[in-house]
Scaffold this active site. Structure first.
Site, short mmCIF file in Angstrom:
data_model
loop_
_atom_site.label_atom_id
_atom_site.label_comp_id
_atom_site.label_asym_id
_atom_site.label_seq_id
_atom_site.Cartn_x
_atom_site.Cartn_y
_atom_site.Cartn_z
N HIS A 185 0.86 -1.19 0.00
CA HIS A 185 0.00 0.00 0.00
C HIS A 185 0.89 1.24 0.00
CE1 HIS A 185 -2.18 3.23 2.30
NE2 HIS A 185 -3.07 2.97 1.37
N HIS B 92 1.74 10.97 -2.06
CA HIS B 92 0.47 10.79 -1.36
C HIS B 92 -0.25 12.13 -1.42
CE1 HIS B 92 -1.83 9.23 2.41
NE2 HIS B 92 -2.46 8.97 1.29
#
Length: 587
Positions: A121, A167
């Site tokens: 992830h 991110h």
């Protein structure tokens, strides 16, 4: 050295004998039973391998090879093993709990949906989810460990003419997409020749999508798997996709607006050490407790945030060459649960759920998820509040057939140890075939229900004799400033709720070579999904207990008999010397 000295309060010293590892009584008794006049011959060792170690395929030549491997030791007797040599063999590196020659041994010709897949992830992050650096280094490390699914979040660069990986809406520093792609190309198959899946989160304009298509095509060339059709009727097998790269993403869509995290967020970008991570990490949440106590308020983290797209329709002007790259189509989970878990006989797809949404869904629709994952792929990912890159209990996903249980690989803790333990199976290739119990459909269309109490299939008996190696790998004051360590061990099972349990030994005081000589029994209703958890800690009366090592092993691949079990650090790195002597039996 034979003694260790510790200084107390600068005033006086305490001296302790440094014990030497000696064969436990049960090992001595076994040696007596399989030897004559203090010597075990090749024939007797062969019989021991068959009868005690359960090595049904062991040959005379295997026994001879074991003896030859210890001939260089001064303790070796020319006619065979004496007790000390026999003990050294049992406690040696050539007697591990899993196969000493790891290789793929499961059927790899089934469709991809029949396998658990080692999944990362936000694979590009070096640390926390808010302000750490993005880099290709974590991607390389993951691939070297055998991870098969890499996640990349694609955003326009500051000048809007290139693609960065970061991110989104955080303070993470970006890395260029092309750098990540080139590293994946170079390291994809160093640990496993089975396919690597790249899951993309797309925040790009059609123009940048076209650039991505060009970069991906040029970087991967012929190893890129592009099926050509819009949707697959069935996923290919890992065997047919050896050394291939697969792209998986949702078709291009608009993202929901979400609150940006900026430097003005009153310090929200400051990340403290997680209170959940102590000396070794928070205990893995018990699935039984989660099923019984789940609160609807738990869903507020992301009932709507975990699906970031407004609709399922392609943008009419999306780059066609980009859409052509998508081999595994991901779809939004919209509408009623039954609707998005519907099994379509004409196409297969992937859906994604946050850990919290999965926990809620399995309470009401657990068997629907099991049925869905028999043909389709389910990806599970950490909740958005795990800013510290911690993880969750992967068994909730695995016991319901989820193939891609996505983890933050850059951290550590008990949940990640379970992940690493699961994928020690099947030769460490990153694909573990789901057990038949998850794939079967009964005469009345019934499927496996993890919450249902089933009869015990078998009982695993585990005996932990002793441990050694800490005095070689750690400084003498690492665990205690004033005396040798007081080690105890925790042994248990992670699996379906009915099988999950942890037990512990007594603490052995002031000893670098603890001899516990304790036995535990674990009744297993679904041994195919069970992982054996082993931890060692050092008891501290005044502070938090210290970490002394851990490992996690798939029960289905355990070698029966007496084995030398190497331990690993919090980050999953194998210690040079630390190991346990244990015995495994099914009764």
């Amino acid at each position: 050295m034979s003694k260790q000295t510790y200084t107390v309060c600068f005033c006086f010293t305490r001296r302790f004998k440094l014990a030497v590892a000696e064969a436990p009584g049960e090992i001595r008794a076994l040696f007596d039973s399989y030897s004559e006049n203090g010597i075990m011959t090749i024939d007797q060792l062969h019989r021991f391998l068959l009868e005690v170690q359960g090595d049904d395929k062991a040959t005379q030549e295997d026994a001879e090879a074991i003896m030859d491997s210890l001939k260089h030791l001064s303790i070796f007797h020319r006619k065979g093993f004496n007790l000390e040599a026999f003990f050294r063999y049992l406690f040696g590196d050539d007697n591990p709990p899993l196969s000493p020659s790891p290789k793929v041994h499961q059927d790899m010709t089934a469709t991809l949906s029949h396998y658990f897949i080692y999944t990362g992830h936000n694979s590009y992050l070096t640390g926390n989810q808010l302000n750490s650096d993005c880099s290709d280094i974590p991607i390389i490390k993951a691939l070297q460990r055998g991870v098969r699914v890499i996640e990349l979040d694609m955003w326009p660069n500051p000048t809007k003419d290139g693609v960065d990986i970061l991110h989104g809406r955080t303070l993470t520093t970006p890395v260029e997409l092309i750098k990540c792609l080139r590293s994946i190309r170079e390291y994809a198959f160093v640990a496993s020749e089975y396919p690597v899946v790249i899951t993309l989160e797309d925040h790009l304009t059609p123009e940048l999508q076209a650039k991505v298509a060009e970069m991906v095509t040029q970087t991967f060339g012929d190893i890129l798997f592009c099926p050509g059709s819009k949707h697959l009727v069935e996923f290919p097998s890992p065997e047919s996709l050896k050394r291939r790269i697969i792209i998986s993403t949702k078709p291009p869509k608009e993202y929901l607006e979400s609150k940006s995290i900026t430097e003005n967020d009153n310090g929200s970008n400051k990340v403290k050490d997680s209170s959940e991570e102590g000396a070794w990490g928070k205990e893995v949440p018990d699935m039984k407790d989660r099923f019984e106590s789940f609160d609807k308020n738990d869903m507020e983290d992301g009932e709507h945030q975990d699906e970031k797209y407004l609709d399922d329709q392609l943008q009419p002007n999306a780059a066609p060459e980009y859409k052509h790259l998508i081999a595994i189509h991901a779809e939004k989970t919209k509408g009623a649960i039954k609707e998005w878990l519907r099994v379509d006989p004409n196409k297969v797809r992937r859906i994604s759920l946050s850990e919290q949404r999965l926990e809620k869904t399995v309470i009401t629709n657990g068997t629907d998820i099991v049925r869905f994952t028999q043909r389709n792929i389910l990806r599970v990912y950490p909740k958005s509040t795990r800013f510290d890159s911690s993880n969750y209990n992967p068994l909730i996903g695995w016991t319901h057939g989820a193939q891609m249980v996505a983890f933050n690989m850059q951290g550590y803790g008990r949940s990640l140890w379970l992940m690493q333990g699961m994928f020690k199976g099947n030769g460490g290739c990153g694909y573990v075939k789901k057990p038949d119990i998850l794939m079967k459909v009964g005469p009345h269309n019934e499927v496996f229900d993890p919450k249902r109490n089933l009869p015990v299939k078998k009982t695993l008996k585990v005996k932990i004799y002793m441990g050694e190696g800490w005095y070689l790998d750690f400084h003498r004051t690492h665990f205690d400033l004033y005396s040798p360590p007081d080690f105890y061990a925790r042994v248990g099972i992670a699996g379906v709720p009915a099988d999950s349990v942890m037990k512990k030994t007594r603490a052995i005081e002031d000893n670098w070579i603890p001899a516990w000589d304790e036995e535990f029994e674990f009744p297993l209703t679904v041994p195919e999904l069970a992982l054996l958890r082993i931890e060692v800690h050092e008891y501290d009366m005044s502070e938090q207990d210290d970490f002394g090592g851990q490992t996690c092993l798939p029960v289905s691949e355990l070698r029966m008999g007496i084995r030398s079990v190497p331990l690993y650090s919090q980050k999953g790195e194998k210690y040079k010397s630390v190991k346990l002597l244990m015995r495994f039996e099914f009764v």
